[in-house]
Write a protein that holds these residues in place. Structure first.
Motif, mmCIF file in Angstrom:
data_model
loop_
_atom_site.group_PDB
_atom_site.id
_atom_site.type_symbol
_atom_site.label_atom_id
_atom_site.label_comp_id
_atom_site.label_asym_id
_atom_site.label_seq_id
_atom_site.Cartn_x
_atom_site.Cartn_y
_atom_site.Cartn_z
ATOM 1 N N LEU A 85 26.253 50.029 53.274
ATOM 2 C CA LEU A 85 25.621 51.351 53.151
ATOM 3 C C LEU A 85 25.790 52.192 54.411
ATOM 4 O O LEU A 85 25.710 53.418 54.358
ATOM 5 N N GLU A 86 26.050 51.538 55.535
ATOM 6 C CA GLU A 86 26.235 52.256 56.801
ATOM 7 C C GLU A 86 27.636 52.843 56.933
ATOM 8 O O GLU A 86 27.851 53.747 57.742
ATOM 9 N N ARG A 87 28.561 52.340 56.141
ATOM 10 C CA ARG A 87 29.957 52.741 56.324
ATOM 11 C C ARG A 87 30.276 54.029 55.563
ATOM 12 O O ARG A 87 30.221 54.076 54.330
ATOM 13 N N GLU A 88 30.631 55.032 56.316
ATOM 14 C CA GLU A 88 30.945 56.330 55.719
ATOM 15 C C GLU A 88 32.336 56.360 55.089
ATOM 16 O O GLU A 88 32.666 57.310 54.370
ATOM 17 N N ASP A 89 33.135 55.329 55.368
ATOM 18 C CA ASP A 89 34.491 55.288 54.792
ATOM 19 C C ASP A 89 34.504 54.616 53.424
ATOM 20 O O ASP A 89 35.570 54.424 52.836
ATOM 21 N N LEU A 90 33.314 54.261 52.905
ATOM 22 C CA LEU A 90 33.224 53.604 51.608
ATOM 23 C C LEU A 90 32.360 54.414 50.645
ATOM 24 O O LEU A 90 31.296 54.903 51.020
ATOM 25 N N ASP A 91 32.834 54.557 49.425
ATOM 26 C CA ASP A 91 32.025 55.103 48.340
ATOM 27 C C ASP A 91 31.496 53.886 47.595
ATOM 28 O O ASP A 91 32.145 53.351 46.705
ATOM 29 N N PHE A 92 30.309 53.446 47.982
ATOM 30 C CA PHE A 92 29.833 52.100 47.699
ATOM 31 C C PHE A 92 28.878 52.033 46.509
ATOM 32 O O PHE A 92 27.941 52.818 46.403
ATOM 33 N N ARG A 93 29.150 51.074 45.615
ATOM 34 C CA ARG A 93 28.239 50.726 44.529
ATOM 35 C C ARG A 93 28.070 49.205 44.513
ATOM 36 O O ARG A 93 28.885 48.477 45.074
ATOM 37 N N MET A 94 27.026 48.750 43.852
ATOM 38 C CA MET A 94 26.803 47.312 43.726
ATOM 39 C C MET A 94 26.352 46.989 42.308
ATOM 40 O O MET A 94 25.684 47.799 41.656
ATOM 41 N N ILE A 95 26.751 45.835 41.819
ATOM 42 C CA ILE A 95 26.342 45.399 40.489
ATOM 43 C C ILE A 95 25.578 44.092 40.607
ATOM 44 O O ILE A 95 26.027 43.150 41.262
ATOM 45 N N GLU A 96 24.397 44.062 39.999
ATOM 46 C CA GLU A 96 23.496 42.917 40.119
ATOM 47 C C GLU A 96 22.902 42.596 38.746
ATOM 48 O O GLU A 96 22.356 43.469 38.083
#
Length: 277
Positions: free
Chosen positions: A60-71
């Protein structure tokens, strides 16, 4: 609130923050092919099984990632949303093995990362293979034995189906080993982090479905020679071609059938598949 680790889901939550940081640092968004290198947008990234968010917090801290998570675990989803404000809109509750990745990302490339549930790690890799042309990189923590098997070269007793199928499409690096003390509850086995980078191969040069069948059939009886383990495929080939006994015998006398499957590399399996094409 803490999440109860559920044996049925193969949950072992990572607690060592330094390990979590190393896993996240191993992800290289510049390898997300298809993204504009001049005006690069954050690389679409999917974390599988975030659990209590030990890895997620650094993603979540990385601005170079468009981040999602699946749980899949509802309790974990509630924990993530309650402890990480940035997680809102990024958490998908569901099963990675069942999710429609095409609907989620379209034809766009995306990266995969996570502490994979050990009881379904092989199934996760098979799904990754289904989307290999859109997943240029995977960084994951899995059981050490499985990691070694995937990264192993021909000639080893641990070299097997996943080794061949993944190495056909990915360059694989064994990054580091993780002891059981880094988890709660501690697993009975050691773990390891590996990185898969999509190689330059665009085509096997043979029928891909048949390639998978040959590899899986060959390793189905790995202690036997290929002549014995591939007997069903040899017989099917003979029947399809209307061969007589002499022609069938001549085909099966090929020296490659004297070998055992663990001695063959990817290119060898491709050549073997061509014999059955």
């Amino acid at each position: 609130m803490e999440v109860r680790a559920k044996k049925s889901l193969g949950q072992h939550f990572l607690t060592d923050l330094s390990i979590a940081r190393r896993i996240v640092d191993a992800l290289e968004p510049t390898l997300c092919d298809g993204l504009d290198s001049e005006a690069r947008q954050p690389a679409p990234t999917l974390e599988i099984g975030p659990g209590m968010g030990v890895i997620s917090q650094y993603l979540l801290e990385r601005e170079d990632l468009d981040f999602r998570m699946i749980e899949i675990d509802h309790e974990s989803v509630e924990y993530l949303l309650g402890h990480f404000p940035k997680a809102y809109g990024r958490v998908l509750e569901g099963d990675f093995l069942k999710i429609n990745l095409k609907a989620l990302y379209g034809d766009n490339p995306f990266l995969v990362i996570g502490n994979f549930p050990y009881n379904i790690s092989s199934q996760i890799f098979f799904k990754i293979l289904e989307h290999k042309d859109r997943i240029p990189q995977v960084v994951c923590m899995i059981q050490k034995e499985v990691a070694e098997r995937i990264a192993e070269k021909p000639g080893s007793k641990t070299y097997g189906i996943l080794s061949v199928l993944l190495q056909a499409w990915y360059d694989i690096e064994y990054l580091f080993t993780v002891g059981s003390g880094a988890f709660a509850p501690p697993p009975k086995v050691q773990s390891a982090v590996i990185r898969l980078r999509r190689n330059s191969r665009t085509d096997l040069g043979c029928d891909e479905a048949l390639f998978k069948t040959v590899v899986k059939t060959a390793f189905g009886q790995r202690r036997k020679t290929l002549r014995n383990s591939l007997k069903p495929l040899i017989q099917a080939k003979a029947q399809k071609e209307n061969w007589d006994a002499e022609t069938t015998s001549r085909f099966s006398s090929n020296p490659v059938f004297d070998l055992r499957p663990e001695t063959l590399g990817v290119e060898d399996f491709i050549s073997l598949t061509e014999l059955f094409g």
